[in-house]
Design a protein around this motif. Structure first.
Motif, mmCIF file in Angstrom:
data_model
loop_
_atom_site.group_PDB
_atom_site.id
_atom_site.type_symbol
_atom_site.label_atom_id
_atom_site.label_comp_id
_atom_site.label_asym_id
_atom_site.label_seq_id
_atom_site.Cartn_x
_atom_site.Cartn_y
_atom_site.Cartn_z
ATOM 1 N N ASP A 266 -11.557 1.440 -7.251
ATOM 2 C CA ASP A 266 -10.238 0.913 -6.903
ATOM 3 C C ASP A 266 -9.563 1.819 -5.880
ATOM 4 O O ASP A 266 -8.958 1.349 -4.912
ATOM 5 N N ARG A 267 -9.671 3.124 -6.084
ATOM 6 C CA ARG A 267 -9.093 4.089 -5.143
ATOM 7 C C ARG A 267 -9.754 3.976 -3.770
ATOM 8 O O ARG A 267 -9.073 3.995 -2.740
ATOM 9 N N CYS A 268 -11.065 3.844 -3.755
ATOM 10 C CA CYS A 268 -11.802 3.758 -2.491
ATOM 11 C C CYS A 268 -11.425 2.494 -1.724
ATOM 12 O O CYS A 268 -11.224 2.527 -0.501
ATOM 13 N N VAL A 269 -11.317 1.382 -2.433
ATOM 14 C CA VAL A 269 -10.904 0.124 -1.797
ATOM 15 C C VAL A 269 -9.508 0.262 -1.191
ATOM 16 O O VAL A 269 -9.261 -0.138 -0.046
ATOM 17 N N ARG A 270 -8.575 0.822 -1.960
ATOM 18 C CA ARG A 270 -7.204 0.998 -1.461
ATOM 19 C C ARG A 270 -7.182 1.886 -0.225
ATOM 20 O O ARG A 270 -6.459 1.603 0.748
ATOM 21 N N ASP A 271 -7.951 2.962 -0.234
ATOM 22 C CA ASP A 271 -7.935 3.895 0.891
ATOM 23 C C ASP A 271 -8.478 3.248 2.162
ATOM 24 O O ASP A 271 -7.918 3.428 3.256
ATOM 25 N N ILE A 272 -9.560 2.492 2.050
ATOM 26 C CA ILE A 272 -10.139 1.836 3.231
ATOM 27 C C ILE A 272 -9.176 0.794 3.786
ATOM 28 O O ILE A 272 -8.954 0.716 5.004
ATOM 29 N N ARG A 273 -8.586 0.006 2.913
ATOM 30 C CA ARG A 273 -7.622 -0.995 3.376
ATOM 31 C C ARG A 273 -6.398 -0.332 4.001
ATOM 32 O O ARG A 273 -5.872 -0.823 5.006
ATOM 33 N N HIS A 274 -5.956 0.777 3.434
ATOM 34 C CA HIS A 274 -4.812 1.494 3.980
ATOM 35 C C HIS A 274 -5.113 2.021 5.381
ATOM 36 O O HIS A 274 -4.243 1.969 6.270
ATOM 37 N N LEU A 275 -6.310 2.497 5.601
ATOM 38 C CA LEU A 275 -6.676 3.047 6.904
ATOM 39 C C LEU A 275 -6.815 1.964 7.968
ATOM 40 O O LEU A 275 -6.423 2.166 9.124
ATOM 41 N N LEU A 276 -7.363 0.814 7.597
ATOM 42 C CA LEU A 276 -7.673 -0.213 8.593
ATOM 43 C C LEU A 276 -6.563 -1.250 8.763
ATOM 44 O O LEU A 276 -6.335 -1.726 9.881
#
Length: 314
Positions: A266-276
């Protein structure tokens, strides 16, 4: 005459952030039984639900059937072939997303120098809580990161009493490394596999990195670096202090336990979406990624419907 099982619809699959992070298998035969992957060795057969799996790590001595690979692909799971002791891996995955929104955003950002630098700064900001990176160049960011990593190694060496010299390993001779380096190599390989599975499940490109470049997994290394100082580095020193019989296996087990308890996907998904796509809400992204619509580019930012015959009079 049937040509094969019908692929599952996207809503039928488990969201990537709700999946198991990874399962490591070695010296076994891997097949398919309905919607499960089976692993068979001299101890018996284990069933693993494919749709609930993020990444399947295949170690030495594994054989896998075509039907098992087909099920993994249809389930949007990544298969990672891992070398002896988990030093190398080769991966392939199929996206869970129907939309290319995140991929297009990634390509747009990485091909514009100022936007690429902004993403790189944001990545470092996520690793340097409370520090202002807005005016730093890439050279200055690399310097900050190098100092931070060296400080992390030094602090964990002092905390555990384990001597540390430098990051040093030979992919062709795993046993020549010291225990900390062995644990780091095994833990980082598993981390790369899980991050890779999230990236491809979201429809992004593993090769379009912002800090790393020139490699087919550049973006994997970018995202994984967000977590190493808080995750794999302390884990490696803790394991070296415990002196387990098989430190590589111990690293994989400990990392898997941490992933399970810490909602890492969940953290990894949020971080990638936040960056892109930082301005998009999670609900809007979730809805957009499931749209199974093919459009045609009409110049500039315009699109027209696909599946339509256009002639000069249209």
């Amino acid at each position: 005459m049937a040509t094969g099982a019908r692929p599952p619809d996207l809503p039928d699959l488990v969201r990537v952030q709700d999946r198991l992070t990874f399962v490591y298998l070695e010296r076994c035969h891997i097949h398919r039984d309905a919607n499960a992957i089976t692993s068979t060795d001299d101890r018996g057969t284990v069933h693993i639900p494919a749709a609930a799996l993020g990444a399947l790590l295949l170690g030495p001595g594994t054989t896998v059937s075509q039907q098992a690979m087909l099920l993994m692909a249809e389930s949007g799971s990544t298969v990672v072939w891992v070398g002896e002791e988990g030093v190398r891996y080769y991966a392939h995955g199929r996206s869970l997303a129907h939309s290319s929104r995140l991929l297009e955003a990634q390509a747009k950002l990485v091909t514009n120098q100022s936007r690429r630098l902004a993403v790189a700064r944001e990545m470092y900001t996520m690793r340097f809580p409370g520090e202002d990176t807005s005016g730093l160049t890439m050279q200055q960011l690399r310097g900050r990161e190098g100092a931070r990593v060296r400080r992390a190694y030094r602090e964990h060496s002092q905390r555990t009493g384990i001597r540390w010299t430098r990051r040093d390993y030979d992919v062709d001779d795993f046993e020549s490394s010291d225990p900390v380096n062995k644990a780091l190599s095994a833990a980082n390989t598993s981390l790369y596999g899980v991050v890779h599975s999230v990236i491809v499940a979201l429809g992004c490109s593993p090769g379009l990195g912002f800090v790393h470049t020139g490699h087919v997994r550049s973006f994997v290394y970018d995202v994984a670096d967000l977590y190493k100082a808080d995750l794999t580095i302390p884990l490696a020193f803790d394991l070296a202090a415990e002196e387990p019989f098989d430190i590589a296996a111990a690293a994989r087990h400990a990392l898997r336990d941490h992933f399970h308890g810490g909602a890492f996907l969940d953290r990894c998904v949020r971080d990638i979406r936040h960056l892109l796509l930082p301005d998009e809400t999670a609900d809007a992204l979730e809805a957009g990624m499931s749209e199974n619509v093919v459009s045609l580019w009409d110049g500039s930012r315009r699109t027209v419907a696909g599946g339509t015959s256009y002639d000069e009079d249209t």
